[in-house]
Design a protein around this motif. Structure first.
Motif, PDB file in Angstrom:
ATOM      1  N   SER A 139       0.818  -1.202   0.000  1.00 25.07           N
ATOM      2  CA  SER A 139       0.000   0.000   0.000  1.00 25.07           C
ATOM      3  C   SER A 139       0.857   1.260   0.000  1.00 25.07           C
ATOM      4  CB  SER A 139      -0.918   0.005   1.224  1.00 25.07           C
ATOM      5  OG  SER A 139      -1.687   1.177   1.278  1.00 25.07           O
ATOM      6  N   ALA A 140       1.947   1.255   0.774  1.00 23.97           N
ATOM      7  CA  ALA A 140       2.820   2.423   0.841  1.00 23.97           C
ATOM      8  C   ALA A 140       3.427   2.738  -0.525  1.00 23.97           C
ATOM      9  CB  ALA A 140       3.921   2.190   1.868  1.00 23.97           C
ATOM     10  N   HIS A 141       3.855   1.694  -1.239  1.00 26.03           N
ATOM     11  CA  HIS A 141       4.418   1.903  -2.574  1.00 26.03           C
ATOM     12  C   HIS A 141       3.349   2.427  -3.529  1.00 26.03           C
ATOM     13  CE1 HIS A 141       8.534   0.416  -2.218  1.00 26.03           C
ATOM     14  NE2 HIS A 141       8.089  -0.564  -1.447  1.00 26.03           N
ATOM     15  N   LEU A 142       2.162   1.842  -3.454  1.00 26.99           N
ATOM     16  CA  LEU A 142       1.076   2.241  -4.345  1.00 26.99           C
ATOM     17  C   LEU A 142       0.697   3.698  -4.116  1.00 26.99           C
ATOM     18  CD1 LEU A 142      -1.984   0.038  -5.173  1.00 26.99           C
ATOM     19  CD2 LEU A 142      -2.326   2.423  -4.535  1.00 26.99           C
ATOM     20  N   VAL A 143       0.574   4.083  -2.851  1.00 25.27           N
ATOM     21  CA  VAL A 143       0.212   5.459  -2.520  1.00 25.27           C
ATOM     22  C   VAL A 143       1.323   6.428  -2.939  1.00 25.27           C
ATOM     23  CG1 VAL A 143      -0.150   7.060  -0.589  1.00 25.27           C
ATOM     24  CG2 VAL A 143      -1.374   4.877  -0.656  1.00 25.27           C
ATOM     25  N   LYS A 144       2.574   6.054  -2.698  1.00 30.27           N
ATOM     26  CA  LYS A 144       3.681   6.937  -3.065  1.00 30.27           C
ATOM     27  C   LYS A 144       3.702   7.215  -4.562  1.00 30.27           C
ATOM     28  CE  LYS A 144       8.693   7.542  -2.703  1.00 30.27           C
ATOM     29  NZ  LYS A 144       8.804   7.998  -4.118  1.00 30.27           N
ATOM     30  N   ARG A 145       3.488   6.176  -5.368  1.00 26.04           N
ATOM     31  CA  ARG A 145       3.482   6.385  -6.817  1.00 26.04           C
ATOM     32  C   ARG A 145       2.339   7.315  -7.224  1.00 26.04           C
ATOM     33  NH1 ARG A 145       4.975   0.933  -6.925  1.00 26.04           N
ATOM     34  NH2 ARG A 145       2.792   0.305  -7.144  1.00 26.04           N
ATOM     35  N   ALA A 146       1.176   7.131  -6.588  1.00 23.50           N
ATOM     36  CA  ALA A 146       0.036   7.986  -6.909  1.00 23.50           C
ATOM     37  C   ALA A 146       0.304   9.431  -6.501  1.00 23.50           C
ATOM     38  CB  ALA A 146      -1.225   7.465  -6.216  1.00 23.50           C
ATOM     39  N   ILE A 147       0.993   9.629  -5.383  1.00 24.58           N
ATOM     40  CA  ILE A 147       1.364  10.988  -4.953  1.00 24.58           C
ATOM     41  C   ILE A 147       2.350  11.592  -5.950  1.00 24.58           C
ATOM     42  CG2 ILE A 147       2.606  12.295  -3.194  1.00 24.58           C
ATOM     43  CD1 ILE A 147       1.429  10.370  -1.103  1.00 24.58           C
ATOM     44  N   ASP A 148       3.330  10.805  -6.372  1.00 24.52           N
ATOM     45  CA  ASP A 148       4.327  11.292  -7.332  1.00 24.52           C
ATOM     46  C   ASP A 148       3.679  11.666  -8.665  1.00 24.52           C
ATOM     47  OD1 ASP A 148       6.291  10.870  -5.447  1.00 24.52           O
ATOM     48  OD2 ASP A 148       6.953   8.944  -6.280  1.00 24.52           O
ATOM     49  N   ARG A 149       2.619  10.947  -9.044  1.00 26.74           N
ATOM     50  CA  ARG A 149       1.918  11.253 -10.293  1.00 26.74           C
ATOM     51  C   ARG A 149       0.952  12.420 -10.127  1.00 26.74           C
ATOM     52  NH1 ARG A 149       1.554   5.286 -11.033  1.00 26.74           N
ATOM     53  NH2 ARG A 149      -0.435   5.391  -9.922  1.00 26.74           N
ATOM     54  N   GLY A 150       0.756  12.882  -8.909  1.00 26.56           N
ATOM     55  CA  GLY A 150      -0.165  13.982  -8.670  1.00 26.56           C
ATOM     56  C   GLY A 150      -1.609  13.553  -8.524  1.00 26.56           C
ATOM     57  N   ALA A 190     -12.397   1.581  -8.669  1.00 18.11           N
ATOM     58  CA  ALA A 190     -12.848   2.953  -8.895  1.00 18.11           C
ATOM     59  C   ALA A 190     -13.351   3.582  -7.603  1.00 18.11           C
ATOM     60  CB  ALA A 190     -13.945   2.962  -9.953  1.00 18.11           C
ATOM     61  N   THR A 191     -14.075   2.809  -6.804  1.00 17.83           N
ATOM     62  CA  THR A 191     -14.622   3.309  -5.538  1.00 17.83           C
ATOM     63  C   THR A 191     -13.507   3.680  -4.568  1.00 17.83           C
ATOM     64  OG1 THR A 191     -16.633   1.971  -5.791  1.00 17.83           O
ATOM     65  CG2 THR A 191     -16.093   2.741  -3.576  1.00 17.83           C
ATOM     66  N   VAL A 192     -12.498   2.813  -4.453  1.00 23.42           N
ATOM     67  CA  VAL A 192     -11.388   3.074  -3.540  1.00 23.42           C
ATOM     68  C   VAL A 192     -10.588   4.291  -4.003  1.00 23.42           C
ATOM     69  CG1 VAL A 192      -9.219   2.167  -2.618  1.00 23.42           C
ATOM     70  CG2 VAL A 192     -11.221   0.678  -2.776  1.00 23.42           C
ATOM     71  N   ALA A 193     -10.359   4.389  -5.304  1.00 22.97           N
ATOM     72  CA  ALA A 193      -9.628   5.546  -5.823  1.00 22.97           C
ATOM     73  C   ALA A 193     -10.350   6.837  -5.468  1.00 22.97           C
ATOM     74  CB  ALA A 193      -9.451   5.423  -7.339  1.00 22.97           C
ATOM     75  N   THR A 194     -11.665   6.822  -5.617  1.00 22.45           N
ATOM     76  CA  THR A 194     -12.460   8.004  -5.276  1.00 22.45           C
ATOM     77  C   THR A 194     -12.400   8.289  -3.780  1.00 22.45           C
ATOM     78  OG1 THR A 194     -13.976   7.610  -7.122  1.00 22.45           O
ATOM     79  CG2 THR A 194     -14.767   9.014  -5.338  1.00 22.45           C
ATOM     80  N   ALA A 195     -12.514   7.225  -2.973  1.00 21.65           N
ATOM     81  CA  ALA A 195     -12.481   7.389  -1.516  1.00 21.65           C
ATOM     82  C   ALA A 195     -11.153   7.959  -1.036  1.00 21.65           C
ATOM     83  CB  ALA A 195     -12.755   6.050  -0.836  1.00 21.65           C
ATOM     84  N   LEU A 196     -10.076   7.608  -1.719  1.00 23.04           N
ATOM     85  CA  LEU A 196      -8.757   8.115  -1.344  1.00 23.04           C
ATOM     86  C   LEU A 196      -8.522   9.541  -1.846  1.00 23.04           C
ATOM     87  CD1 LEU A 196      -6.540   4.946  -1.969  1.00 23.04           C
ATOM     88  CD2 LEU A 196      -7.133   5.963   0.245  1.00 23.04           C
ATOM     89  N   GLY A 197      -9.448  10.024  -2.671  1.00 21.07           N
ATOM     90  CA  GLY A 197      -9.331  11.395  -3.161  1.00 21.07           C
ATOM     91  C   GLY A 197      -8.548  11.534  -4.447  1.00 21.07           C
ATOM     92  N   ALA A 198      -8.519  10.465  -5.253  1.00 21.38           N
ATOM     93  CA  ALA A 198      -7.773  10.519  -6.512  1.00 21.38           C
ATOM     94  C   ALA A 198      -8.355  11.606  -7.412  1.00 21.38           C
ATOM     95  CB  ALA A 198      -7.825   9.169  -7.212  1.00 21.38           C
ATOM     96  N   THR A 199      -7.477  12.334  -8.071  1.00 21.47           N
ATOM     97  CA  THR A 199      -7.914  13.432  -8.927  1.00 21.47           C
ATOM     98  C   THR A 199      -7.969  13.063 -10.398  1.00 21.47           C
ATOM     99  OG1 THR A 199      -5.619  14.210  -9.106  1.00 21.47           O
ATOM    100  CG2 THR A 199      -6.971  15.131  -7.333  1.00 21.47           C
ATOM    101  N   SER A 200      -7.297  11.971 -10.755  1.00 25.52           N
ATOM    102  CA  SER A 200      -7.282  11.561 -12.157  1.00 25.52           C
ATOM    103  C   SER A 200      -6.847  10.123 -12.250  1.00 25.52           C
ATOM    104  CB  SER A 200      -6.323  12.434 -12.979  1.00 25.52           C
ATOM    105  OG  SER A 200      -4.991  12.259 -12.537  1.00 25.52           O
ATOM    106  N   GLY A 201      -6.799   9.606 -13.452  1.00 30.61           N
ATOM    107  CA  GLY A 201      -6.295   8.250 -13.656  1.00 30.61           C
ATOM    108  C   GLY A 201      -7.378   7.320 -14.113  1.00 30.61           C
ATOM    109  N   GLU A 202      -7.139   6.652 -15.214  1.00 29.94           N
ATOM    110  CA  GLU A 202      -8.076   5.691 -15.751  1.00 29.94           C
ATOM    111  C   GLU A 202      -7.500   4.291 -15.641  1.00 29.94           C
ATOM    112  OE1 GLU A 202     -10.912   8.378 -16.304  1.00 29.94           O
ATOM    113  OE2 GLU A 202     -11.096   6.252 -16.828  1.00 29.94           O
TER     114      GLU A 202
END
Length: 211
Positions: A139-150, A190-202
């Motif tokens: 999870s830490a790696h996954l979140v870090k990559r998503a943060i790095d991608r904005g 998709a639900t989890v991405a939204t819950a985490l506050g994702a701003t983009s990404g398909e």
């Protein structure tokens, strides 16, 4: 001229890996067949095709044997996913976890050990440590990559993320033991991405992993 005969070292140094592997496999099959409560050293040895002594040379008790083997399996490192988007990473991870939980052995062993953990603190602690450490790392790696991608805010909590990502699928497959409906994994990603506050990404192609 004299020659010295070489003696093999005694004790743990001569434990054969093929025998250890056979015993480990036998433990998993016995757990799936009869559960922890009815599992016995005798049955494990018989299934592995070895004597009880071979088992006791490696583990001093049934509990020690099961804890070591199960924690080793539960703690296996998951691949570091990078599909290019958070939602894609989530979907891939959920498919991998779903496949593992639906394995014919895991689907029998996990519910039994979860029930046993309620009665045995050592089993509970071992499962918690093996599973949580592995899941937290992924999870830490996954979140870090998503943060790095904005895609996620810099203060996104990996601990919260792992609960959102893994919790629902563990509940359905390991606790409630409810089959996943068609499209569940994609929808949950998709639900989890939204819950985490994702701003983009398909989501991206699942690269041949179905579930």
């Amino acid at each position: 001229m004299t020659t010295e005969s070489k003696r093999a070292p005694a004790g743990a140094a001569v434990l054969r890996e093929d025998v250890t592997s056979a015993i480990r496999q036998a433990v998993m099959y016995e757990l799936a067949a009869v559960g922890y409560g009815r599992l016995s050293i005798e049955a494990v040895a018989r299934r592995a095709g070895v004597g009880k002594t071979a088992v006791y040379r490696r583990w001093s008790s049934k509990l020690e044997m099961v804890l070591e083997i199960v924690s080793g399996v539960a703690g296996q490192t998951l691949p570091q996913l990078d599909t290019g988007s958070l939602r894609g990473d989530l979907e891939m991870l959920l498919r991998i976890v779903a496949r593992a939980l639906q394995h014919r052995l895991a689907s029998q062993i996990i519910p039994d050990l979860l029930a046993e953990a309620a009665r045995n603190p050592k089993i509970a602690q071992t499962l918690q440590e093996a599973l949580h450490t592995n899941q937290r790392e992924v999870s830490a790696h996954l979140v870090k990559r998503a943060i790095d991608r904005g895609e996620l805010a810099a203060d996104t909590d990996p601990e919260t993320a792992v609960d959102l990502i893994i919790g629902p699928i563990y509940w359905r497959l390991a606790v409630a033991r409810t089959p996943l409906p068609k499209g569940y994994v994609s929808s949950m990603a998709a639900t989890v991405a939204t819950a985490l506050g994702a701003t983009s990404g398909e989501p991206v192609a699942s690269r041949g992993i179905s579930g």
